[in-house]
Design an enzyme around this catalytic site. Structure first.
Site, mmCIF file in Angstrom:
data_model
loop_
_atom_site.group_PDB
_atom_site.id
_atom_site.type_symbol
_atom_site.label_atom_id
_atom_site.label_comp_id
_atom_site.label_asym_id
_atom_site.label_seq_id
_atom_site.Cartn_x
_atom_site.Cartn_y
_atom_site.Cartn_z
ATOM 1 N N GLU A 270 0.826 -1.220 0.000
ATOM 2 C CA GLU A 270 0.000 0.000 0.000
ATOM 3 C C GLU A 270 0.856 1.264 0.000
ATOM 4 O O GLU A 270 2.061 1.231 0.259
ATOM 5 C CB GLU A 270 -0.960 0.017 1.193
ATOM 6 C CG GLU A 270 -0.266 0.164 2.519
ATOM 7 C CD GLU A 270 -1.127 0.854 3.570
ATOM 8 O OE1 GLU A 270 -1.591 1.984 3.333
ATOM 9 O OE2 GLU A 270 -1.299 0.253 4.649
ATOM 10 N N LYS B 124 -3.143 -1.377 15.526
ATOM 11 C CA LYS B 124 -2.499 -0.582 16.565
ATOM 12 C C LYS B 124 -3.353 -0.429 17.809
ATOM 13 O O LYS B 124 -4.574 -0.351 17.729
ATOM 14 C CB LYS B 124 -2.209 0.810 16.012
ATOM 15 C CG LYS B 124 -0.781 1.222 16.190
ATOM 16 C CD LYS B 124 -0.459 2.396 15.311
ATOM 17 C CE LYS B 124 -0.363 1.960 13.872
ATOM 18 N NZ LYS B 124 -1.534 2.124 13.079
HETATM 19 N N1 PSU Z 1 -1.799 1.469 10.161
HETATM 20 C C1 PSU Z 1 -0.502 1.858 10.218
HETATM 21 N N2 PSU Z 1 -0.056 2.846 9.436
HETATM 22 C C2 PSU Z 1 -0.880 3.446 8.558
HETATM 23 C C3 PSU Z 1 -2.226 3.005 8.474
HETATM 24 C C4 PSU Z 1 -2.643 2.020 9.291
HETATM 25 O O1 PSU Z 1 0.256 1.313 10.982
HETATM 26 O O2 PSU Z 1 -0.431 4.348 7.857
HETATM 27 C C5 PSU Z 1 -3.110 3.558 7.416
HETATM 28 C C6 PSU Z 1 -3.513 2.412 6.479
HETATM 29 O O3 PSU Z 1 -3.427 2.876 5.157
HETATM 30 C C7 PSU Z 1 -4.938 2.118 6.869
HETATM 31 C C8 PSU Z 1 -5.411 3.501 7.234
HETATM 32 O O4 PSU Z 1 -5.680 1.556 5.833
HETATM 33 O O5 PSU Z 1 -4.325 4.051 7.962
HETATM 34 C C9 PSU Z 1 -6.666 3.482 8.073
HETATM 35 O O6 PSU Z 1 -7.160 4.775 8.123
HETATM 36 P P1 PSU Z 1 -8.651 5.030 8.633
HETATM 37 O O7 PSU Z 1 -8.617 4.646 10.072
HETATM 38 O O8 PSU Z 1 -8.878 6.499 8.396
HETATM 39 O O9 PSU Z 1 -9.527 4.151 7.794
#
Ligand code: PSU
Ligand code: MN
Length: 305
Positions: free
Chosen positions: A25, A159
């Site tokens: 990604e 996380k």
């Molecule tokens: N977890 C990480 N680093 C990140 C993300 C998640 O350790 O950068 C990013 C991923 O791209 C994940 C997104 O899909 O955050 C989730 O964001 P949201 O909670 O806004 O859906």
């Protein structure tokens, strides 16, 4: 489709030859890590996938084109340009129609990987149910995507900024298998343990491949979470990171940060509050995930042939 998507020739050839391909990604590059660690990590991940015998396909949108596999110049743009949007499923049509740059989240990367015929995807951690979702309703679109798109996501769990217990409940409801790699416990990203038990411990890449094959042969649509704990020597034990996360969450609350901004904000704050230790851990765990993903992709490709 060809109007929207450009598949890198190396990836195209691998897909045609039935070689293992691993999607990577781009939100972690553009919004999850600072420069220059983001680009060095992005390059390192591609190298790790290659040395394990698979072909990497980093996925992003540049100038409105969906790119499946990037060259170094394109990686550089994603790492340095601050006009790159964070693109989840719902943002895809907008960013593409408006010919903008976009870094894809887990949800959007899964969607595009599947379109391109790639079913194995490595990232750091998935999005999930945010703490306080009872009132904020903030549940990452990553979970909904896992419920419908046929891609296995190799991650270090989710996380501890999230509510991990509720995240597992949602995944159960959505019919998403959560499989531990050589562990009985759901890993918590920076930490190997969360205190939350998993039903399934899987010990080899080949077993993951078998499970994926059966799932999709049966027409059970949706993804699989492959939960791969951070390597021991890189982990930050849960009790050490706990207060840091609480502090970052309070700051977000005070500043009124929510929606798509909150995950990048918390990552950045945790990095500062740990003097960069969380970034080192983050890099180590993504690399570990890329390696396992490549091994699974190689095994899965054998079954597809
Ligand atoms: N977890 C990480 N680093 C990140 C993300 C998640 O350790 O950068 C990013 C991923 O791209 C994940 C997104 O899909 O955050 C989730 O964001 P949201 O909670 O806004 O859906
Ligand atoms: Mn969210």
């Amino acid at each position: 489709m060809n109007n929207y998507m450009i598949i890198h020739p190396e990836v195209q050839e691998a897909l045609l030859q039935g070689k293992g391909v691993v999607a990577l990604e781009s939100t972690i590059i553009s919004h999850g890590m600072p420069y220059p660690e983001n680009i060095t990590t992005a390059r390192a991940l591609e190298g790790i996938v290659r040395s394990a015998g698979a072909v990497p396909a980093t996925i992003a949108i540049l100038g409105g084109k969906i790119l499946i596999g990037l060259n170094d110049e394109q990686l550089e743009i994603l790492s340095t340009n601050n006009e790159v949007h964070k693109v989840s499923r719902r943002d895809l049509p907008v960013v593409i129609a408006q010919k903008k740059h976009g870094a894809t989240t887990v949800a959007a990367t899964m969607y595009l990987a599947n379109l391109a015929g790639i079913h194995i995807f490595a990232t750091g951690g998935i999005g999930g149910v945010h703490r306080g979702a009872q009132t904020s309703f903030d549940i990452s679109a990553d979970l909904a995507e896992l419920g419908m798109t046929n891609v296995a996501v190799i991650c270090a769990g989710a996380k501890a900024i999230l509510d991990l217990s509720l995240t597992l409940e949602r995944l159960e409801t959505l019919g998403v298998p959560v499989l531990g790699y050589q562990t009985e416990e759901f890993p918590a990203f920076y930490s190997r343990k969360s205190g939350l038990k998993l039903d399934q411990r899987i010990n080899t890449p080949g077993e993951f491949a078998d499970i994926l094959r059966v799932k999709w042969n049966l027409g059970i649509a949706g993804g699989v979470v492959v939960a791969n704990p951070i390597p021991e020597d890189a982990e930050i034990p849960a009790e050490k990171i706990h207060d840091t996360i609480e502090t970052a969450l309070k700051e977000a609350d005070t500043l009124g940060i929510k929606g798509k901004e909150i995950t990048p904000f918390l990552l950045d704050r945790v990095k500062h509050l740990t003097s960069g230790k969380s970034l080192t851990a983050n890099i180590a765990l993504v690399k570990n995930n890329a390696r396992l993903a490549a091994q699974i992709a190689v095994e899965y490709a054998k079954l597809e042939r």
